[in-house]
Structures are given as structure tokens and as C-alpha cells.
Write a protein that holds these residues in place. Structure first.
Motif, PDB file in Angstrom:
ATOM      1  N   PHE A 146     -13.438 -48.666 -33.750  1.00 55.74           N
ATOM      2  CA  PHE A 146     -12.846 -49.102 -35.239  1.00 55.74           C
ATOM      3  C   PHE A 146     -11.621 -50.092 -35.536  1.00 55.74           C
ATOM      4  O   PHE A 146     -10.896 -50.356 -34.660  1.00 55.74           O
ATOM      5  N   ASP A 147     -12.196 -51.064 -36.043  1.00 56.69           N
ATOM      6  CA  ASP A 147     -11.125 -52.374 -36.371  1.00 56.69           C
ATOM      7  C   ASP A 147     -10.997 -51.958 -37.782  1.00 56.69           C
ATOM      8  O   ASP A 147     -11.783 -52.878 -38.673  1.00 56.69           O
ATOM      9  N   VAL A 148      -9.640 -51.946 -37.523  1.00 62.43           N
ATOM     10  CA  VAL A 148      -8.961 -51.413 -39.358  1.00 62.43           C
ATOM     11  C   VAL A 148      -8.237 -52.700 -39.433  1.00 62.43           C
ATOM     12  O   VAL A 148      -8.095 -54.092 -38.951  1.00 62.43           O
ATOM     13  N   ASN A 149      -8.678 -53.237 -40.288  1.00 63.95           N
ATOM     14  CA  ASN A 149      -9.344 -54.567 -40.998  1.00 63.95           C
ATOM     15  C   ASN A 149      -8.270 -54.393 -42.627  1.00 63.95           C
ATOM     16  O   ASN A 149      -9.391 -54.021 -43.536  1.00 63.95           O
ATOM     17  N   LEU A 150      -7.158 -54.424 -42.818  1.00 65.69           N
ATOM     18  CA  LEU A 150      -6.386 -53.805 -44.204  1.00 65.69           C
ATOM     19  C   LEU A 150      -6.103 -55.045 -44.949  1.00 65.69           C
ATOM     20  O   LEU A 150      -5.723 -55.983 -44.922  1.00 65.69           O
ATOM     21  N   ARG A 151      -6.994 -54.704 -46.105  1.00 67.51           N
ATOM     22  CA  ARG A 151      -7.417 -55.950 -47.073  1.00 67.51           C
ATOM     23  C   ARG A 151      -6.714 -55.123 -48.630  1.00 67.51           C
ATOM     24  O   ARG A 151      -7.731 -54.469 -48.786  1.00 67.51           O
ATOM     25  N   GLN A 152      -6.054 -55.916 -49.186  1.00 68.25           N
ATOM     26  CA  GLN A 152      -5.766 -54.991 -50.203  1.00 68.25           C
ATOM     27  C   GLN A 152      -6.588 -56.077 -51.200  1.00 68.25           C
ATOM     28  O   GLN A 152      -6.744 -56.585 -51.914  1.00 68.25           O
ATOM     29  N   PRO A 153      -6.992 -54.919 -52.571  1.00 68.61           N
ATOM     30  CA  PRO A 153      -6.865 -53.243 -52.723  1.00 68.61           C
ATOM     31  C   PRO A 153      -8.061 -52.699 -51.808  1.00 68.61           C
ATOM     32  O   PRO A 153      -7.966 -52.100 -52.473  1.00 68.61           O
ATOM     33  N   TYR A 154      -8.813 -53.119 -51.094  1.00 68.52           N
ATOM     34  CA  TYR A 154     -10.023 -52.471 -50.290  1.00 68.52           C
ATOM     35  C   TYR A 154      -9.348 -50.813 -49.756  1.00 68.52           C
ATOM     36  O   TYR A 154     -10.829 -50.978 -48.487  1.00 68.52           O
ATOM     37  N   TYR A 155      -8.940 -50.549 -49.165  1.00 69.98           N
ATOM     38  CA  TYR A 155      -8.669 -49.245 -49.482  1.00 69.98           C
ATOM     39  C   TYR A 155      -7.923 -48.395 -49.024  1.00 69.98           C
ATOM     40  O   TYR A 155      -7.169 -48.261 -50.328  1.00 69.98           O
ATOM     41  N   THR A 156      -8.137 -47.688 -48.904  1.00 69.96           N
ATOM     42  CA  THR A 156      -7.416 -46.150 -48.898  1.00 69.96           C
ATOM     43  C   THR A 156      -7.323 -45.460 -47.899  1.00 69.96           C
ATOM     44  O   THR A 156      -7.475 -44.589 -46.552  1.00 69.96           O
ATOM     45  N   ALA A 157      -5.773 -44.929 -47.830  1.00 67.98           N
ATOM     46  CA  ALA A 157      -5.016 -43.595 -46.548  1.00 67.98           C
ATOM     47  C   ALA A 157      -6.352 -43.386 -46.203  1.00 67.98           C
ATOM     48  O   ALA A 157      -6.736 -42.637 -45.439  1.00 67.98           O
ATOM     49  N   GLU A 158      -6.728 -41.949 -47.416  1.00 62.84           N
ATOM     50  CA  GLU A 158      -7.849 -40.844 -47.131  1.00 62.84           C
ATOM     51  C   GLU A 158      -9.132 -41.404 -45.800  1.00 62.84           C
ATOM     52  O   GLU A 158      -9.361 -41.256 -45.657  1.00 62.84           O
TER      53      GLU A 158
END
Length: 293
Positions: A146-158
Motif C-alpha cells: 500500500f502506497d499511501v498518497n494523501l491528496r486533498q480532498p480525495y481520502y477519508t480516514a475510514e
């Protein structure tokens, strides 16, 4: 040599003066293939010239395109890349695009079932179609990266929590792991604390955290490994983390000692950051020279 599947977005990165083919999963796939792995890409393009060019590019790199679908409704992916004075990138990611609509079918299920490893990111889960396909494929994959790639607003904690819980190997950058660990209740800002916390939260056997020009930390079998980075003149950071991930995956799957694997991956990431675009050609001698100093 491993059979590896990369699942997710393929797109055009549009810079102020040019455009280049990209998308983190595609960048990872291309670099994995360059190291002698057998790589398949699962994604979706539009029925347009931009999509045709991407498929030609993927084929030219030796990556299998049997899992790249064609969408007659949605356009091929596009991202506007903005570079600051240090070369660091920010992104305006067009939505919805063809890669948001990857369908589950027998072909993609067979590709994943027959692979040794399955690489996926968080951005592909922004739309429910590709997300549900991903969830189904995770049940078939042998070894999940899993490559975490946080890009607002395209993710949720769940969604992030679920994807982390499915992974054997999770890769973050330093900002991402601290943000997610804090959201899950960790009070410390120490990276090692965050890594140990996330290892317990996710049950992932391997966690890796990149720190930009300051190297990376690998946590494997309850042991920390460190690399402080290699000094280069940064041209742009696009794709550096993707090549890092492809490098460390290859090394660890080939049973390379963890410290040597980390050094190799950091050297590759530094070389990419010192080059233009996400997929520069890299020679083995360049990597050895970087490591030896």
C-alpha cells in the motif's frame, strides 16, 4: 524476478512548460519493470489520443497492458502540476476521469491471482467504482503493498484504515504517517513512535517512511533501518517516491538485506529527484556511485 501487478491511475502530468505521462502506480510499474520484474498494469484510459499515447508508452517500457481498460464515456486522466521554487510539486487532479471507473472482470482477477505482489495506492479509492474493484482484488492478492498518497480532498480516514489493514507493506512519507497516526489517537510527533503505532494498528509486517531529501526509515521484523539520504541538486520531486518504492520492493522480494535494500532505494529516489520527470533512465553504475559517495 517477481510477477507484480500495479493497480491505479494512469494520467498526464501537465507542467507549466510541458506534459509527461505519469500517475504513481504507473511510475512504480515502469521502475519495477526496469529492474527485471514481470509487471502488469491495471487501469483505465479514455477513448482518446491521450489514452492511446499512454498505452504506447506502457508497452514501450515492457509493462503488460492486458489490464488497461478503455472507457468510452470518461476522458483519460490529467493532472496540473505546480512546482514551487524548491522543485516540490502540488497537484490539481481532474475528476472524474477514466481511471476512476476501473471495472472488476475476469481478466483483472486473473492478473492479480497469478501475481506474487500487488501494489496499490490511496488515490484510486476516491471514486466508488475503482474502490470497489480494489477491495475485491485485495482478496485475491498474495502480497499487498500500500502506497499511501494523501491528496486533498480525495481520502477519508475510514478508507485509509481499511486499506492499511489489508496491506503487508505500507509506505508513507513523514507528513502522511504523522497525520494519520494523530488522527488515530497518537500524541507523539516522533517518527519512530508513529511507525510502531501504525505497525500495531495495521498489523503490517513492513512499514517504510520517506523523508524527502533526508532519506528514509524502514521498519521490518520489529527492527528500524535508517538512511539519511544522498545530496543532489533537486530538479523536481515528481516520481522520486514512486521509484523509491519500486526499488525497495524489488530488493526485499529478492531477499536483499534490509539495510542494503534501503540504501539502494534511497539512491534511486535521489537520482530521480535530480532529473526531470518521473521516469528517467537509471543505470546500475549511477546507483552504485551514489551509494559509495
Amino acid at each position: 524476478m517477481a510477477n507484480i501487478t500495479s493497480f491505479g491511475e494512469v494520467l498526464w502530468d501537465v507542467f507549466p512548460t510541458m506534459k509527461k505521462i505519469g500517475g504513481a502506480p504507473l511510475n512504480v510499474a515502469v521502475r519495477l519493470q526496469s529492474f527485471g520484474n514481470n509487471v502488469s498494469m491495471i487501469s483505465r484510459i479514455g477513448e482518446d489520443e491521450n489514452g492511446e499515447e499512454i498505452v504506447k508508452f506502457i508497452k514501450s517500457k515492457g509493462v503488460n497492458v492486458d489490464g488497461v481498460q478503455v472507457d468510452s464515456t470518461h476522458k483519460t486522466g490529467k493532472v496540473k502540476v505546480i512546482l514551487d521554487e524548491t522543485g516540490s510539486a502540488s497537484y490539481d487532479i481532474m475528476f472524474p476521469r477514466a481511471w476512476d471507473k476501473i471495472e472488476l472482470n475476469d481478466q483483472v482477477k486473473a492478473i492479480v491471482s497469478n501475481g506474487d505482489a500487488f501494489v496499490f495506492g490511496s488515490l484510486i479509492a476516491r471514486d466508488d467504482v475503482s474502490r470497489e474493484t480494489l477491495y475485491a482484488l485485495l482478496k485475491l492478492a498474495k502480497y499487498k503493498i500500500f502506497d499511501v498518497n494523501l491528496r486533498q480532498p480525495y481520502y477519508t480516514a475510514e478508507v485509509l484504515k481499511y486499506l492499511m489493514s489489508q496491506a503487508d507493506f505500507v509506505k508513507f512519507n513523514d507528513d502522511e504517517i504523522l497525520e494519520i497516526a494523530s488522527d488515530l489517537g497518537l500524541k507523539s510527533n516522533v517518527l519512530e513512535d508513529a511507525i510502531e503505532f501504525m505497525a500495531k494498528e495495521t498489523q503490517a509486517k513492513t512499514i517504510c517512511v520517506t523523508k524527502g531529501g533526508k532519506g528514509a526509515i524502514l521498519y521490518l521484523d520489529n527492527t528500524f533501518y535508517y538512511n539519511d539520504g544522498y545530496k543532489v541538486t533537486v530538479v523536481d520531486t515528481v516520481g522520486a517516491g514512486d521509484s523509491f518504492l519500486a526499488s525497495i520492493i524489488t530488493q526485499l522480494l529478492n531477499k536483499t538485506a534490509p539495510q542494503d535494500a534501503l540504501n539502494f532505494a534511497c539512491a534511486v529516489g535521489a537520482i530521480v529527484a535530480s532529473s526531470e520527470g518521473a521516469n528517467p533512465e537509471i543505470k546500475q553504475t549511477d546507483i552504485e556511485r551514489m551509494i559509495s559517495g
